[in-house]
Motif scaffolding. Structure first.
Motif, PDB file in Angstrom:
ATOM      1  N   THR A   9       0.621  -1.258   0.256  1.00 16.47           N
ATOM      2  CA  THR A   9       0.002  -0.023   0.012  1.00 16.47           C
ATOM      3  C   THR A   9       0.877   1.488  -0.013  1.00 16.47           C
ATOM      4  O   THR A   9       0.515   2.257  -0.647  1.00 16.47           O
ATOM      5  CB  THR A   9      -0.974   0.051   1.290  1.00 16.47           C
ATOM      6  N   ALA A  10       1.921   1.182   0.495  1.00 22.95           N
ATOM      7  CA  ALA A  10       3.040   2.386   0.506  1.00 22.95           C
ATOM      8  C   ALA A  10       3.256   2.691  -0.851  1.00 22.95           C
ATOM      9  O   ALA A  10       3.369   3.896  -1.286  1.00 22.95           O
ATOM     10  CB  ALA A  10       4.091   2.085   1.419  1.00 22.95           C
ATOM     11  N   LEU A  11       3.637   1.695  -1.746  1.00 22.42           N
ATOM     12  CA  LEU A  11       3.872   1.923  -3.112  1.00 22.42           C
ATOM     13  C   LEU A  11       2.688   2.167  -3.944  1.00 22.42           C
ATOM     14  O   LEU A  11       2.582   3.505  -4.343  1.00 22.42           O
ATOM     15  CB  LEU A  11       4.377   0.838  -3.824  1.00 22.42           C
ATOM     16  N   LEU A  12       1.500   1.655  -3.555  1.00 19.40           N
ATOM     17  CA  LEU A  12       0.364   1.848  -4.284  1.00 19.40           C
ATOM     18  C   LEU A  12      -0.131   3.426  -3.875  1.00 19.40           C
ATOM     19  O   LEU A  12      -0.552   4.134  -4.846  1.00 19.40           O
ATOM     20  CB  LEU A  12      -0.800   1.001  -4.020  1.00 19.40           C
ATOM     21  N   ALA A  13       0.144   3.938  -2.715  1.00 20.31           N
ATOM     22  CA  ALA A  13      -0.430   5.251  -2.609  1.00 20.31           C
ATOM     23  C   ALA A  13       0.633   6.338  -3.236  1.00 20.31           C
ATOM     24  O   ALA A  13       0.118   7.524  -3.395  1.00 20.31           O
ATOM     25  CB  ALA A  13      -0.240   5.576  -1.053  1.00 20.31           C
ATOM     26  N   ARG A  14       1.692   5.935  -3.717  1.00 16.69           N
ATOM     27  CA  ARG A  14       2.575   7.014  -4.514  1.00 16.69           C
ATOM     28  C   ARG A  14       2.392   7.130  -5.756  1.00 16.69           C
ATOM     29  O   ARG A  14       2.732   8.080  -6.419  1.00 16.69           O
ATOM     30  CB  ARG A  14       3.995   6.725  -3.758  1.00 16.69           C
ATOM     31  N   THR A  15       1.882   6.136  -6.440  1.00 15.06           N
ATOM     32  CA  THR A  15       1.832   6.035  -8.010  1.00 15.06           C
ATOM     33  C   THR A  15       1.104   7.342  -8.540  1.00 15.06           C
ATOM     34  O   THR A  15       1.611   8.098  -9.402  1.00 15.06           O
ATOM     35  CB  THR A  15       1.182   4.903  -8.343  1.00 15.06           C
ATOM     36  N   GLY A 106      -8.703   3.259   0.592  1.00  9.28           N
ATOM     37  CA  GLY A 106      -9.455   3.260   1.799  1.00  9.28           C
ATOM     38  C   GLY A 106     -10.382   1.879   1.954  1.00  9.28           C
ATOM     39  O   GLY A 106     -10.565   1.619   3.081  1.00  9.28           O
ATOM     40  N   GLU A 107     -10.859   1.353   0.691  1.00 10.31           N
ATOM     41  CA  GLU A 107     -11.651  -0.046   0.933  1.00 10.31           C
ATOM     42  C   GLU A 107     -10.772  -1.049   1.463  1.00 10.31           C
ATOM     43  O   GLU A 107     -11.344  -1.739   2.222  1.00 10.31           O
ATOM     44  CB  GLU A 107     -12.238   0.055  -0.514  1.00 10.31           C
ATOM     45  N   LEU A 108      -9.442  -0.995   0.887  1.00  7.22           N
ATOM     46  CA  LEU A 108      -8.647  -1.957   1.023  1.00  7.22           C
ATOM     47  C   LEU A 108      -8.435  -2.097   2.591  1.00  7.22           C
ATOM     48  O   LEU A 108      -8.421  -3.086   3.436  1.00  7.22           O
ATOM     49  CB  LEU A 108      -7.327  -1.960   0.307  1.00  7.22           C
ATOM     50  N   SER A 109      -8.082  -0.748   3.026  1.00 10.78           N
ATOM     51  CA  SER A 109      -7.905  -0.623   4.673  1.00 10.78           C
ATOM     52  C   SER A 109      -9.063  -1.172   5.187  1.00 10.78           C
ATOM     53  O   SER A 109      -8.941  -1.659   6.431  1.00 10.78           O
ATOM     54  CB  SER A 109      -7.544   0.820   5.014  1.00 10.78           C
ATOM     55  N   ALA A 110     -10.378  -0.816   4.796  1.00 12.25           N
ATOM     56  CA  ALA A 110     -11.491  -1.186   5.612  1.00 12.25           C
ATOM     57  C   ALA A 110     -11.771  -2.646   5.523  1.00 12.25           C
ATOM     58  O   ALA A 110     -12.508  -2.898   6.428  1.00 12.25           O
ATOM     59  CB  ALA A 110     -12.517  -0.445   4.971  1.00 12.25           C
ATOM     60  N   MET A 111     -11.289  -3.444   4.683  1.00  8.72           N
ATOM     61  CA  MET A 111     -11.306  -4.797   4.821  1.00  8.72           C
ATOM     62  C   MET A 111     -10.447  -5.415   6.038  1.00  8.72           C
ATOM     63  O   MET A 111     -10.854  -6.550   6.287  1.00  8.72           O
ATOM     64  CB  MET A 111     -10.696  -5.325   3.548  1.00  8.72           C
ATOM     65  N   ASN A 112      -9.766  -4.687   6.587  1.00  7.84           N
ATOM     66  CA  ASN A 112      -9.060  -5.031   7.664  1.00  7.84           C
ATOM     67  C   ASN A 112      -8.481  -6.843   7.767  1.00  7.84           C
ATOM     68  O   ASN A 112      -8.855  -7.411   8.460  1.00  7.84           O
ATOM     69  CB  ASN A 112      -9.849  -5.194   9.133  1.00  7.84           C
TER      70      ASN A 112
END
Length: 180
Positions: A9-15, A106-112
Motif C-alpha cells: 500500500t505504501a507503493l500504491l499510494a505514491r503512484t 480506503g476500501e482495502l484498509s476497511a477490509m481489515n
C-alpha cells in the motif's frame, strides 16, 4: 521479497503523485507520443490505470473474500480506456486516478485483512487459482510496469535526437510491454 500489505500500500499510494509530478502540464508531444504501432502513450496508460481501479483490483479482492474460487473474475478489458478517456484531458485523468486510488486504498484498509485472508483464493479467467496476496502484489508490480512503460514511451520521442548516446540509454533499448 514476499508480498507485505504495508509495503504494497505504501507503493500504491505514491503512484498518483508520481504520475502527477511527471505528466501534468507537459506538452502533448510527451504525453500523447507512443513507441510506434499499437503501443500506448502516457495518456493511454493513465486511462488504463483508471480502468483497473474501477474493474480490477478492489472488485477482484472483494470477489475473493465473498466467493472464493466459486466465481471466476470478470475478464479485464485491456483497451477499455480508449472509449472511457475519449474527450478528457490528461489533467482530468490524473485527478480521476488519484481519487479512485485513494478510494480503493480506503476500501482495502476497511477490509481489515488478516494473514489468513491473504491466503484466500479466487479464480482468474486465464491464470486459474490465485491468492489475494498474489493479487495485491500484482497490483503494485502492475503500477511499476506502467511507470516503466511511460518512461519508455516518453524517451522514445527523443530516440533519434539523442544520436550516438542511444548506446548508453537503456530506456531506449527496452522492448515489449506496451502492446495490449
Amino acid at each position: 521479497m514476499e508480498q507485505n500489505l504495508q509495503n504494497t500500500t505504501a507503493l500504491l499510494a505514491r503512484t498518483p503523485t508520481v504520475l502527477d509530478a511527471l505528466l501534468r502540464e507537459l506538452p502533448e508531444v510527451w504525453t500523447l507520443g507512443n513507441e510506434g504501432g499499437n503501443t500506448w502513450s502516457a495518456f493511454d496508460v493513465v486511462g488504463h490505470l483508471i480502468r483497473g481501479e474501477c474493474t480490477d483490483w478492489i472488485p477482484r479482492a472483494r470477489m475473493i473474500l465473498d466467493f472464493g474460487e466459486t466465481r471466476e473474475f470478470e475478464p479485464f478489458d485491456r483497451s477499455g480506456q480508449e472509449r472511457e478517456s475519449s474527450g478528457k484531458t490528461l489533467g482530468h485523468l490524473l485527478d480521476e486516478f488519484a481519487r479512485l486510488r485513494a478510494d480503493g486504498l480506503g476500501e482495502l484498509s476497511a477490509m481489515n485483512l488478516q494473514p489468513a485472508d491473504l491466503e484466500r483464493r479466487g479464480r482468474h479467467p486465464a491464470l486459474g487459482v490465485v491468492t489475494l496476496s498474489q493479487l495485491l502484489a500484482t497490483w503494485a508490480a502492475h503500477d511499476l510496469t506502467h511507470l516503466h512503460q511511460i518512461s519508455r514511451a516518453m524517451a522514445h520521442q527523443y530516440q533519434a535526437a539523442v544520436g550516438p548516446w542511444h548506446t548508453y540509454l537503456g530506456v531506449l533499448k527496452c522492448g515489449g510491454h506496451s502492446a495490449p
